[in-house]
Design an enzyme around this catalytic site. Sequence first.
Site, PDB file in Angstrom:
ATOM      1  N   HIS A 130      10.106  13.637   9.521  1.00  0.00           N
ATOM      2  CA  HIS A 130      10.619  13.037  10.754  1.00  0.00           C
ATOM      3  C   HIS A 130      11.490  11.850  10.344  1.00  0.00           C
ATOM      4  O   HIS A 130      11.112  11.070   9.461  1.00  0.00           O
ATOM      5  CB  HIS A 130       9.452  12.581  11.632  1.00  0.00           C
ATOM      6  CG  HIS A 130       9.849  12.051  12.960  1.00  0.00           C
ATOM      7  ND1 HIS A 130      10.375  10.791  13.127  1.00  0.00           N
ATOM      8  CD2 HIS A 130       9.820  12.613  14.205  1.00  0.00           C
ATOM      9  CE1 HIS A 130      10.631  10.579  14.395  1.00  0.00           C
ATOM     10  NE2 HIS A 130      10.296  11.674  15.076  1.00  0.00           N
ATOM     11  N   PRO A 131      12.664  11.669  10.950  1.00  0.00           N
ATOM     12  CA  PRO A 131      13.624  10.669  10.450  1.00  0.00           C
ATOM     13  C   PRO A 131      13.142   9.224  10.461  1.00  0.00           C
ATOM     14  O   PRO A 131      13.625   8.401   9.678  1.00  0.00           O
ATOM     15  CB  PRO A 131      14.841  10.854  11.371  1.00  0.00           C
ATOM     16  CG  PRO A 131      14.335  11.603  12.571  1.00  0.00           C
ATOM     17  CD  PRO A 131      13.210  12.441  12.076  1.00  0.00           C
ATOM     18  N   THR A 132      12.201   8.882  11.347  1.00  0.00           N
ATOM     19  CA  THR A 132      11.687   7.503  11.361  1.00  0.00           C
ATOM     20  C   THR A 132      10.189   7.436  11.080  1.00  0.00           C
ATOM     21  O   THR A 132       9.681   6.395  10.671  1.00  0.00           O
ATOM     22  CB  THR A 132      11.950   6.815  12.721  1.00  0.00           C
ATOM     23  OG1 THR A 132      11.336   7.585  13.768  1.00  0.00           O
ATOM     24  CG2 THR A 132      13.450   6.701  12.979  1.00  0.00           C
ATOM     25  N   HIS A 166       0.827  -1.202   0.000  1.00  0.00           N
ATOM     26  CA  HIS A 166       0.000   0.000   0.000  1.00  0.00           C
ATOM     27  C   HIS A 166       0.865   1.256   0.000  1.00  0.00           C
ATOM     28  O   HIS A 166       1.851   1.341   0.729  1.00  0.00           O
ATOM     29  CB  HIS A 166      -0.911   0.017   1.233  1.00  0.00           C
ATOM     30  CG  HIS A 166      -2.104   0.892   1.080  1.00  0.00           C
ATOM     31  ND1 HIS A 166      -2.025   2.269   1.109  1.00  0.00           N
ATOM     32  CD2 HIS A 166      -3.419   0.609   0.886  1.00  0.00           C
ATOM     33  CE1 HIS A 166      -3.228   2.791   0.945  1.00  0.00           C
ATOM     34  NE2 HIS A 166      -4.086   1.800   0.809  1.00  0.00           N
ATOM     35  N   GLY A 192       8.307   9.917   9.127  1.00  0.00           N
ATOM     36  CA  GLY A 192       7.901  10.472   7.841  1.00  0.00           C
ATOM     37  C   GLY A 192       6.976  11.655   8.041  1.00  0.00           C
ATOM     38  O   GLY A 192       7.313  12.617   8.736  1.00  0.00           O
ATOM     39  N   GLY A 206       4.149  21.514  11.847  1.00  0.00           N
ATOM     40  CA  GLY A 206       5.347  20.721  12.029  1.00  0.00           C
ATOM     41  C   GLY A 206       6.512  21.202  11.193  1.00  0.00           C
ATOM     42  O   GLY A 206       6.421  22.204  10.481  1.00  0.00           O
TER      43      GLY A 206
END
Length: 301
Positions: A171-173, A84, A175, A166
Amino acid sequence: MAMNRIMECVPNFSEGRDMDKVEKIAGAFRGKEDVRLLDYSADKDHNRCVITVVGEPEALGRAVVEAIGIARDLIDMNAHQGQHPRMGAADVVPFIPIKHVTMEDAVALARSVGEAVGQTYDIPVFLYERSATAPHRENLASVRKGQYEGLAEKMKDAALWTPDFGPGAPHPTFGAVAIGARMPLVAYNVNLDTDQLEIADAIAKKVRFIGGGLRYCKAMGVDLADRKQTQVSMNLTDYTKTSVYSAFEMVKMEARRYGVNVVGSEVIGLVPMQALVDCAEYYLGIENFSAAQVIENRIME
């Protein structure tokens, strides 16, 4: 539990294989006053879980923010693989007005939740559908185009893809997440007796609106590797104008040209009763049928 104002939320999270993680995310909606967890399901091929929850708007909003925080802690999108499309650990979070609330209320709730998620967790938030802040962000497929892997590059285009809330980079982990307001939709999948994904893709392109198909249908092909089958996975964004039976029949019709048969179908999450009543009326040729003739409906009045 009696609730006066009922808002629905159907958040999708990018985890469908580790049920411990799914349970922890779903746990954010348990034991909360004025919030009721109705349903949740996980799909290994999609590697995704879909949760259906209702509640008073303010209480529901707080629970959703908590669930997104749990997903941030548990899911690393750098290791995520699935059929998905997705761009975040909590991928899409729609609010749907149900009772004594309006679409404007749903838009306001989407904005307040989006602001909380951006500020609390340093996660980019894009508002979509009825809450979108620009026309090119209304369609979820446009917001999610490029998926998680292409998100950092996409967000470099500040003119088009500065988030509503935001930071200006993923965000590094986690998204990023799409949060919005919309009308009820039916998530409906039709399974095919072929393992050739290109056939399911071709059928999906004919069925969906963007390919000249059904007006309120979004569709894509999905590989069901464990079953050695494929699937036409659809979202019917207005079941009153594009019915479940229309989608089913069109998939069957398009499958014939490839010598492929439909072997089953499924509804993901919850479905309005009227959508199923419409199918019964169509296939049984019932004249002048009403949902009021369903005994359980009369009992609940």
